[in-house]
Scaffold this active site. Structure first.
Site, PDB file in Angstrom:
ATOM      1  N   GLY A  32       0.809  -1.211   0.000  1.00 31.16           N
ATOM      2  CA  GLY A  32       0.000   0.000   0.000  1.00 31.16           C
ATOM      3  C   GLY A  32       0.841   1.259   0.000  1.00 31.16           C
ATOM      4  O   GLY A  32       1.883   1.325   0.656  1.00 31.16           O
ATOM      5  N   GLY A  33       0.421   2.264  -0.779  1.00 31.57           N
ATOM      6  CA  GLY A  33       1.080   3.558  -0.770  1.00 31.57           C
ATOM      7  C   GLY A  33       2.280   3.711  -1.680  1.00 31.57           C
ATOM      8  O   GLY A  33       2.972   4.731  -1.627  1.00 31.57           O
ATOM      9  N   VAL A  34       2.536   2.724  -2.553  1.00 32.65           N
ATOM     10  CA  VAL A  34       3.725   2.811  -3.414  1.00 32.65           C
ATOM     11  C   VAL A  34       3.417   3.400  -4.787  1.00 32.65           C
ATOM     12  O   VAL A  34       4.324   3.589  -5.606  1.00 32.65           O
ATOM     13  CB  VAL A  34       4.400   1.427  -3.585  1.00 32.65           C
ATOM     14  CG1 VAL A  34       4.920   0.919  -2.256  1.00 32.65           C
ATOM     15  CG2 VAL A  34       3.451   0.425  -4.228  1.00 32.65           C
ATOM     16  N   GLY A  35       2.141   3.679  -5.060  1.00 36.15           N
ATOM     17  CA  GLY A  35       1.789   4.282  -6.348  1.00 36.15           C
ATOM     18  C   GLY A  35       1.223   3.305  -7.366  1.00 36.15           C
ATOM     19  O   GLY A  35       1.329   3.532  -8.575  1.00 36.15           O
ATOM     20  N   ASP A  67      -9.414  -2.345  -5.313  1.00 38.98           N
ATOM     21  CA  ASP A  67      -9.035  -1.870  -3.979  1.00 38.98           C
ATOM     22  C   ASP A  67     -10.245  -1.219  -3.305  1.00 38.98           C
ATOM     23  O   ASP A  67     -10.842  -0.306  -3.876  1.00 38.98           O
ATOM     24  CB  ASP A  67      -7.897  -0.852  -4.102  1.00 38.98           C
ATOM     25  CG  ASP A  67      -7.275  -0.506  -2.748  1.00 38.98           C
ATOM     26  OD1 ASP A  67      -7.902  -0.793  -1.712  1.00 38.98           O
ATOM     27  OD2 ASP A  67      -6.172   0.051  -2.753  1.00 38.98           O
TER      28      ASP A  67
END
Length: 329
Positions: free
Chosen positions: A18-21, A46
């Site tokens: 999560g949060g890596v693009g 998601d």
């Protein structure tokens, strides 16, 4: 280069921590393929959907046009397009259970309707209900892609959730096969007791068998597509940091164990080496992490995507990212 790697694929999953693009890379891939004339369906699985925010327009549970001919396309007259769809988990479960309820009302005697309804209400929150329903929608999106699109790009949930989903087609196919085998044994036993009669019960059994066979075949087809490296690839997006690197190696092992082809690794938002001492030192640390990743996974292309200025929102910003994923990357 990444766009070249997926040119021949019909289905691409984009996943990672999560949060890596992931969403940005998935959207840029979709736009890049549309530049080349492909009709692309971009699907978010998601629960924390971001497609609408990313494209700065409403996206819902049905395909919505995000980019069409003339939207920053390099060549005039291209027929490419991007349609977006965000799978709504609550609506998906509701539709799933409503369909099951309708089937049960048709197949069960009236005295069983109330107990069946109570059972379905309990099933609404049961473990696996959400995943099974979402998997049905993924299978539908793949089927829609085969009929109306050249490529389906899935923007997936964080790694653990996605790995569970990708393991489900084989599990559900086996489970349904077991149900069918049990029904066959029950039907043979029933025939032996009552003779070869027809009637309402036989018609009910035939419809239930048809439903089970349809469900089994749908999951079997999805499993076939997902594990075919000529049709499907998985792109793992990561940050060049300790924990994302460790998770990427685990995800790679799990995916290959499931028979899913990992087409590329994308090290996203790489720090510049020439923008001051702090970022230069961070870049050196990132390089060391990526050397370790390359030692563990030597045969999968590893691509760098630099940290870009501004917010990645709207077609123009996504076009700038897609340009970084092209042949000149």
């Amino acid at each position: 280069m990444l766009l070249d790697l997926i040119t021949s694929r019909r289905v691409v999953f984009v996943g990672g921590k999560g949060g890596v693009g992931k969403t940005s890379v998935a959207a840029a891939l979709a736009l890049g393929r549309a530049w080349a004339g492909a009709r692309v369906l971009l699907v978010s699985t998601d629960p924390a959907h971001n497609l609408g925010h990313l494209w700065d327009r409403p996206v819902g549970d049905e395909p919505t046009r995000l980019a069409g001919p003339g939207d920053l396309t390099p060549g005039a007259g291209t027929a490419g397009c991007v349609d977006g769809l965000e799978i709504d988990p609550e609506r998906t479960v509701e539709q799933h259970l409503s369909a099951v309820a309708g089937t049960m009302r048709r197949l069960l005697p009236e005295r069983m309707h109330a107990p069946a309804a109570r059972h379905l209400e309990l099933a609404r929150q049961a473990p696996g209900t959400h995943e099974s329903a979402v998997l049905e929608r993924i299978a539908e999106a793949v089927e829609l892609g085969e009929e109306a699109y050249d490529l389906v790009v899935f923007d997936t949930a964080p790694s653990g959730h996605t790995l569970r989903l990708l393991a489900l087609p084989e599990q559900l196919t086996s489970w349904t096969e077991a149900l069918l085998a049990n029904r066959d044994r029950s039907e043979r036993f029933g025939d032996a007791l009552r003779g070869l009669g027809g009637g309402e019960e036989t018609d009910r059994d035939a419809e239930l068998r048809r439903i089970l066979v349809t469900r089994r075949d749908r999951f079997a087809r999805l499993r076939e597509v997902v594990t075919d490296p000529t049709r499907t690839g998985f792109v793992v997006v990561l940050a060049a940091e300790l924990l994302p690197i460790a998770e990427t190696m685990e995800v790679y092992d799990r995916l290959t164990g499931l028979g899913v082809d990992v087409s590329a690794l994308v090290a996203n938002r790489r720090s510049p080496a020439d923008a001051g001492e702090l970022l230069a030192r961070r870049r050196e640390q990132e390089d060391r992490h990526l050397v370790r990743l390359r030692q563990q996974i030597p045969d999968v292309p590893l691509l760098d995507v630099p940290l870009l200025p501004g917010d990645l929102v709207g077609t123009e910003a996504l076009a700038a990212l897609a340009d970084r994923l092209g042949p000149s990357s």
